[in-house]
Every structure is written in C-alpha cells, then in structure tokens.
Design a protein around this motif. Structure first.
Motif, PDB file in Angstrom:
ATOM      1  N   UNK A   1     -12.965 -52.433  -4.318  1.00 43.01           N
ATOM      2  CA  UNK A   1     -13.539 -52.643  -3.074  1.00 43.01           C
ATOM      3  C   UNK A   1     -12.571 -53.485  -2.301  1.00 43.01           C
ATOM      4  N   UNK A   2     -11.969 -54.616  -3.055  1.00 46.36           N
ATOM      5  CA  UNK A   2     -10.919 -55.562  -2.246  1.00 46.36           C
ATOM      6  C   UNK A   2     -10.119 -54.498  -1.629  1.00 46.36           C
ATOM      7  N   UNK A   3      -9.389 -53.722  -2.013  1.00 43.81           N
ATOM      8  CA  UNK A   3      -8.235 -52.932  -1.598  1.00 43.81           C
ATOM      9  C   UNK A   3      -8.729 -52.015  -0.452  1.00 43.81           C
ATOM     10  N   UNK A   4     -10.032 -51.302  -0.610  1.00 38.28           N
ATOM     11  CA  UNK A   4     -10.471 -50.620   0.406  1.00 38.28           C
ATOM     12  C   UNK A   4     -10.800 -51.617   1.754  1.00 38.28           C
ATOM     13  N   UNK A   5     -11.372 -52.757   1.588  1.00 39.10           N
ATOM     14  CA  UNK A   5     -11.657 -53.763   2.639  1.00 39.10           C
ATOM     15  C   UNK A   5     -10.420 -54.050   3.458  1.00 39.10           C
TER      16      UNK A   5
ATOM     17  N   UNK B   1      -7.555 -52.652   3.457  1.00 41.72           N
ATOM     18  CA  UNK B   1      -6.792 -51.435   4.071  1.00 41.72           C
ATOM     19  C   UNK B   1      -7.762 -50.989   5.418  1.00 41.72           C
ATOM     20  N   UNK B   2      -8.938 -51.275   5.178  1.00 42.21           N
ATOM     21  CA  UNK B   2      -9.863 -50.889   6.378  1.00 42.21           C
ATOM     22  C   UNK B   2      -9.359 -51.718   7.433  1.00 42.21           C
ATOM     23  N   UNK B   3      -9.541 -53.023   7.228  1.00 41.06           N
ATOM     24  CA  UNK B   3      -9.223 -54.209   8.058  1.00 41.06           C
ATOM     25  C   UNK B   3      -7.892 -54.090   8.802  1.00 41.06           C
ATOM     26  N   UNK B   4      -6.932 -53.795   7.992  1.00 42.00           N
ATOM     27  CA  UNK B   4      -5.462 -53.611   8.784  1.00 42.00           C
ATOM     28  C   UNK B   4      -5.272 -52.434   9.625  1.00 42.00           C
ATOM     29  N   UNK B   5      -5.938 -51.139   9.344  1.00 47.07           N
ATOM     30  CA  UNK B   5      -5.931 -49.992  10.236  1.00 47.07           C
ATOM     31  C   UNK B   5      -6.508 -50.240  11.443  1.00 47.07           C
ATOM     32  N   UNK B   6      -7.798 -50.959  11.406  1.00 51.56           N
ATOM     33  CA  UNK B   6      -8.675 -51.369  12.631  1.00 51.56           C
ATOM     34  C   UNK B   6      -7.805 -51.761  13.783  1.00 51.56           C
ATOM     35  N   UNK B   7      -6.679 -52.521  13.642  1.00 50.98           N
ATOM     36  CA  UNK B   7      -5.930 -53.089  14.569  1.00 50.98           C
ATOM     37  C   UNK B   7      -5.097 -52.061  15.322  1.00 50.98           C
ATOM     38  N   UNK B   8      -4.787 -50.857  14.623  1.00 52.96           N
ATOM     39  CA  UNK B   8      -4.225 -49.705  15.364  1.00 52.96           C
ATOM     40  C   UNK B   8      -5.413 -49.138  16.228  1.00 52.96           C
ATOM     41  N   UNK B   9      -6.441 -48.995  15.790  1.00 53.08           N
ATOM     42  CA  UNK B   9      -7.678 -48.400  16.571  1.00 53.08           C
ATOM     43  C   UNK B   9      -8.008 -49.093  17.607  1.00 53.08           C
ATOM     44  N   UNK B  10      -7.926 -50.678  17.534  1.00 52.43           N
ATOM     45  CA  UNK B  10      -8.339 -51.573  18.580  1.00 52.43           C
ATOM     46  C   UNK B  10      -7.374 -51.420  19.832  1.00 52.43           C
ATOM     47  N   UNK B  11      -6.419 -50.870  19.767  1.00 46.12           N
ATOM     48  CA  UNK B  11      -5.269 -50.493  20.696  1.00 46.12           C
ATOM     49  C   UNK B  11      -5.537 -49.120  21.178  1.00 46.12           C
ATOM     50  N   UNK B  12      -6.381 -48.350  20.714  1.00 44.29           N
ATOM     51  CA  UNK B  12      -6.827 -47.124  21.295  1.00 44.29           C
ATOM     52  C   UNK B  12      -5.668 -46.007  20.509  1.00 44.29           C
ATOM     53  N   UNK B  13      -5.078 -46.548  19.391  1.00 44.27           N
ATOM     54  CA  UNK B  13      -4.072 -45.772  18.693  1.00 44.27           C
ATOM     55  C   UNK B  13      -4.621 -45.006  17.668  1.00 44.27           C
TER      56      UNK B  13
ATOM     57  N   UNK C   1      -7.094 -49.221  -1.610  1.00 44.45           N
ATOM     58  CA  UNK C   1      -6.178 -49.027  -0.104  1.00 44.45           C
ATOM     59  C   UNK C   1      -5.854 -47.699  -0.033  1.00 44.45           C
ATOM     60  N   UNK C   2      -5.452 -47.057  -0.907  1.00 44.88           N
ATOM     61  CA  UNK C   2      -4.653 -45.315  -0.768  1.00 44.88           C
ATOM     62  C   UNK C   2      -5.952 -44.666  -0.385  1.00 44.88           C
ATOM     63  N   UNK C   3      -7.080 -45.040  -1.017  1.00 47.09           N
ATOM     64  CA  UNK C   3      -8.339 -44.174  -0.702  1.00 47.09           C
ATOM     65  C   UNK C   3      -8.615 -44.256   0.773  1.00 47.09           C
ATOM     66  N   UNK C   4      -8.403 -45.458   1.252  1.00 47.55           N
ATOM     67  CA  UNK C   4      -8.964 -45.647   2.650  1.00 47.55           C
ATOM     68  C   UNK C   4      -7.940 -44.999   3.619  1.00 47.55           C
ATOM     69  N   UNK C   5      -6.637 -45.325   3.203  1.00 53.60           N
ATOM     70  CA  UNK C   5      -5.715 -44.287   3.850  1.00 53.60           C
ATOM     71  C   UNK C   5      -5.663 -42.700   4.052  1.00 53.60           C
ATOM     72  N   UNK C   6      -6.268 -42.418   2.833  1.00 55.43           N
ATOM     73  CA  UNK C   6      -6.309 -40.889   2.806  1.00 55.43           C
ATOM     74  C   UNK C   6      -7.588 -40.451   3.835  1.00 55.43           C
ATOM     75  N   UNK C   7      -8.641 -41.366   3.700  1.00 61.48           N
ATOM     76  CA  UNK C   7      -9.730 -41.154   4.616  1.00 61.48           C
ATOM     77  C   UNK C   7      -9.476 -41.026   6.037  1.00 61.48           C
ATOM     78  N   UNK C   8      -8.465 -42.116   6.386  1.00 63.21           N
ATOM     79  CA  UNK C   8      -7.987 -42.015   7.743  1.00 63.21           C
ATOM     80  C   UNK C   8      -6.857 -41.066   8.205  1.00 63.21           C
ATOM     81  N   UNK C   9      -6.572 -40.073   7.201  1.00 65.41           N
ATOM     82  CA  UNK C   9      -5.628 -39.116   6.953  1.00 65.41           C
ATOM     83  C   UNK C   9      -3.951 -39.448   7.306  1.00 65.41           C
TER      84      UNK C   9
END
Length: 348
Positions: A79-83, A85-97, A125-133
């Motif tokens: 769960x720590x890894x998932x959280x 990774x989700x948090x890090x990817x959020x910055x890309x989405x927050x820019x519309x990316x 972390x890898x599981x979240x990135x896989x979910x994000x494609x």
C-alpha cells in the motif's frame, strides 16, 4: 529465530505529504534559485509553485516532468508503494498531461527491512503504474536511515492545453475531486485510533489515480488546475490565488470529508504539518469571526495523494463536474469561487 520487522511508520519521523518542508521555509530556500528565463522552451518552471515542469518539444507536444517521494504513511509495504506512486503521477495529470513512463526513487534501511518487504513496496508502485498504462523504466536506490519511495514521472501534453495554477479568473468556480482528511486519518492510524472503515477509505482515496486531469485539459472553461497535497486545500488554493493574481473564496462546509474525520479532528487528532502550514501562509488568509481551530486545521490538513482543484468558468462547471463524477470521483464538489482582488484566500 529472526526478530519481527518494525512497522514501516515507526522508521520515519513523518509520513506521506506531511513530510513536505513547511511552505515558509521552502520559499526561503527557493529565493536563491536562478531565473530560467533564457530557456525559451521552458513553458513552466519554478516561478509559480506549479506541480511539474513543462518543456515544449514541438508544436504538438510538450514534456511534463516531475518527481515526488516520501516516507511511509501506512505500514503495509504494498500500500505504501501504491500511495507514493499514485501521488507522483498526480502531478502529471494536474498539468493536463498523460504519463508515458516513470523512474523509481528508492531509499531503504537495508539492514532493518527485509528484501521481501522492500520488494513489496516496489511491487505496489509498479501496480499503480501498470494501472496508469506506463512502465517503470528504471530508477535509483540508496541505503537510507528512513524508508523513502517515489517516482520521477514523465508525461506529454499539447502545448496549447497545459493547465497551470496561474489561469484562474474572477467568476470561476472551484471543483475539488477528492474528499479531505487524509492527514487526520493518517495521524489517527499512527496513534492506533483509526477504525477499519477509515483505513479502507484512506487507502481508496490515496490510490485513486487522477487520470481525469488529462481529459480536463481539452475541455472548454477549464482555466487552471493543481492537485491538493501537503499544503492542504487552503495552501494550494493560495498558490493558485498568487499565480492567478486573484482572490479565492472557500466555502468551509462544501468539501466532502473522509469517514470519521470530523470526530477525530475535534478530538484533537491532527498533524504537525497542518500547524506548520497555517504558520506559513496564515497572513494571507482571512477567517470569519469565531472560526474554530479544528475547522482551520481541516483546511490546512496535508493531503497525501489528494484530489485535483479545478478552476472552471461559470458556464462550463456543470459539464466539468459531470465529467469528473463520471470518472469515478462521486464525491467531487464545488468548494469555492474566484473573485477579483488581492492574492489571498478567504474562508466564508
């Protein structure tokens, strides 16, 4: 017989986005940063406290680059890894990316934690990135006193559709996609006072990807966006106000809250980060007379992997909030409005 491993959170002096350096201290540190003006293709740098850097590649593509990492907010390594990774990817989405790949940043006390435990963090972390494609295409690791995990995240966006925290306009409504209270629940978790329902809600919120951000970049009326993380709703709204040169009014009872948050915070459960946040930016915030401390602390509560804060024109906000809710953010709410005036936040 080997001794049981310590709890992950017991190895860290802070956790999640509550680990962030206080905004006032960070501002002092960044004063010495050189101006990036000579780089014509740098569309977004450090000038406005945005979520990521953006570099124009050509007329149709811009690169979104960010990094985010922190210490454990929960004891379950997956769960720590998932959280994180989700948090890090959020910055890309927050820019519309849209993310394209990530690199892992790993610091672990290798003489304290087993290879299996550290591996579960990486798997999360890898599981979240896989979910994000997207793949985790590499990274870097060090032997660290405290456990640390996060990502360098890279994405793409059309140069004309980059969303920053600078574009909010008077009359815009503010939409928040996720409920508040992650900091309160994480503090209760560390104190052994968090019920199973609250824990499940915290994990569900902090591991929900803000993928809708990429779609919002192409929607009419969306003028600005940021994600609400370590500086709390009040702090990130203030960054938007400063970037946009406008005043922001927040409606204190409008944001949705995670289960049990009100009872916990009224009982005195809160993070040290919420008080540091208030100390850093309280001079630029107006509170109504008689505003209770626990309500203020909720608005400054650090949100690990929090929701998107979206400034959208009055004619388009219904379509935008419908889009957000259709993407699974059923607790998204209109939490305030942008007004003409000095760069400040007012709690109405």
């Amino acid at each position: 017989m080997s001794l049981p491993e310590p709890r992950l959170t017991s190895l860290a002096h802070g956790g999640g986005c509550g680990c962030k350096i206080a905004p006032g201290v960070l501002a002092e540190m960044l004063k010495s940063m050189p101006v990036a003006a000579p780089f014509a293709d740098l569309m977004v740098g450090t000038e406005s406290s945005d979520d990521a850097a953006v570099w124009r590649l050509n007329d149709h593509q811009a690169l979104v680059a960010t990094t985010d990492f922190f210490m454990p907010v929960v004891d379950d390594p997956f769960d720590f890894g998932r959280i994180a990774a989700t948090n890090a990817l959020s910055d890309v989405y927050a820019m519309g990316g849209t993310p394209i790949f990530a690199l892992a940043l790993v610091g672990m006390p290798v003489n304290v934690l087993s290879v299996e435990t550290i591996g579960k963090v990486l798997q999360g972390g890898a599981a979240v990135c896989a979910a994000a494609g997207v793949p985790i295409a590499g990274g870097h690791s060090i032997d660290s006193v405290e456990p640390i995990y996060g990502l360098v995240a890279l994405g793409l966006v059309h140069p004309d559709r980059v969303l920053t925290n600078r574009g909010a306009r008077p009359g815009d409504y503010l939409i928040l996609t996720k409920p508040l209270g992650v900091g309160v629940l994480s503090a209760a978790y560390k104190q052994g006072r968090l019920e199973a329902e609250g824990y499940a809600a915290m994990i569900a919120s902090t591991t929900r990807l803000n993928t809708v951000g990429a779609r919002l970049a192409g929607m009419d009326g969306v003028h600005a966006m940021t994600d609400v993380t370590g500086f709390g709703l009040m702090g990130h709204a203030l960054e938007m106000a400063r970037g946009s040169g406008a005043s922001i009014d927040l409606w204190p009872d409008a944001p949705a809250l995670l289960p049990g948050v009100v009872d916990l915070i009224r009982a005195g459960v809160r993070t040290g980060a919420s008080m540091r946040n208030w100390a850093a930016y309280g001079a630029d915030v107006e509170l109504p007379e008689g505003y209770e401390d626990w309500r203020r602390d909720l608005m400054t509560d650090p949100q690990t992997s929090g929701g998107l804060l979206i400034a959208v024109g009055a004619d388009d906000f219904e379509a935008v909030i419908e889009c957000v809710r259709a993407d699974g953010f059923d607790q998204a709410a209109v939490v305030g409005q942008v007004a003409a005036g000095p760069a400040r936040v007012r709690i109405l």
